[in-house]
Design a protein around this motif. Structure first.
Motif, short mmCIF file in Angstrom:
data_model
loop_
_atom_site.label_atom_id
_atom_site.label_comp_id
_atom_site.label_asym_id
_atom_site.label_seq_id
_atom_site.Cartn_x
_atom_site.Cartn_y
_atom_site.Cartn_z
N MET A 1 0.86 -1.17 0.00
CA MET A 1 0.00 0.00 0.00
C MET A 1 0.90 1.23 0.00
O MET A 1 1.85 1.31 0.76
CB MET A 1 -0.90 -0.02 1.23
N SER A 2 0.56 2.17 -0.84
CA SER A 2 1.36 3.39 -0.93
C SER A 2 1.00 4.36 0.18
O SER A 2 -0.06 4.28 0.80
CB SER A 2 1.14 4.06 -2.29
N ARG A 3 1.89 5.27 0.42
CA ARG A 3 1.67 6.29 1.46
C ARG A 3 0.40 7.11 1.19
O ARG A 3 -0.38 7.33 2.11
CB ARG A 3 2.92 7.19 1.55
N PRO A 4 0.15 7.56 -0.05
CA PRO A 4 -1.08 8.31 -0.30
C PRO A 4 -2.35 7.50 0.00
O PRO A 4 -3.31 8.04 0.54
CB PRO A 4 -1.00 8.67 -1.79
N GLU A 5 -2.34 6.22 -0.34
CA GLU A 5 -3.50 5.39 -0.04
C GLU A 5 -3.70 5.26 1.47
O GLU A 5 -4.82 5.34 1.96
CB GLU A 5 -3.33 3.99 -0.65
N LEU A 6 -2.62 5.07 2.19
CA LEU A 6 -2.70 4.97 3.64
C LEU A 6 -3.23 6.26 4.25
O LEU A 6 -4.07 6.23 5.15
CB LEU A 6 -1.32 4.63 4.22
N GLU A 7 -2.81 7.38 3.74
CA GLU A 7 -3.29 8.67 4.24
C GLU A 7 -4.79 8.82 4.00
O GLU A 7 -5.51 9.35 4.85
CB GLU A 7 -2.50 9.81 3.61
N VAL A 8 -5.28 8.37 2.86
CA VAL A 8 -6.71 8.41 2.56
C VAL A 8 -7.46 7.55 3.58
O VAL A 8 -8.48 7.98 4.14
CB VAL A 8 -7.01 7.92 1.12
N LEU A 9 -6.98 6.35 3.83
CA LEU A 9 -7.64 5.45 4.78
C LEU A 9 -7.64 6.01 6.19
O LEU A 9 -8.65 5.91 6.91
CB LEU A 9 -6.98 4.08 4.74
N ILE A 10 -6.56 6.62 6.60
CA ILE A 10 -6.49 7.24 7.93
C ILE A 10 -7.49 8.39 8.03
O ILE A 10 -8.18 8.53 9.04
CB ILE A 10 -5.06 7.70 8.25
N ARG A 11 -7.58 9.19 6.99
CA ARG A 11 -8.53 10.31 7.00
C ARG A 11 -9.97 9.79 7.08
O ARG A 11 -10.79 10.32 7.84
CB ARG A 11 -8.33 11.18 5.75
#
Length: 81
Positions: A1-11
């Protein structure tokens, strides 16, 4: 999982937790879908928000969610995503 995807999921998780906290800050009712299977308006609202946000962030990816109608994810196994 890429960092941008992880940030979306956290948000998305943060938004959903705010919805749950808002509901739990007041008296609320608990319904039962079956024996020992409770559901609240917090569950339903969080589910709706999560599914909406995931659908927008990851179009075409099937979303299987506990409080969604089974028809909404009936063919998820056939997906290429």
């Amino acid at each position: 999982m890429s960092r941008p995807e992880l940030e979306v999921l956290i948000r998305i998780a943060a938004e959903a937790s705010a919805v749950v906290a808002e509901v739990y800050a007041q008296p609320f009712e608990v319904e039962f879908k079956g024996p020992r299977d409770p559901v609240t308006i917090a569950d339903r609202r969080a589910n709706e928000l999560i599914v909406d946000r995931l659908s927008r962030a990851f179009p075409g990816v099937p979303i299987v969610a506990e409080e969604s109608e089974p028809e909404s994810f009936a063919n998820f196994r056939e997906s290429d995503s």
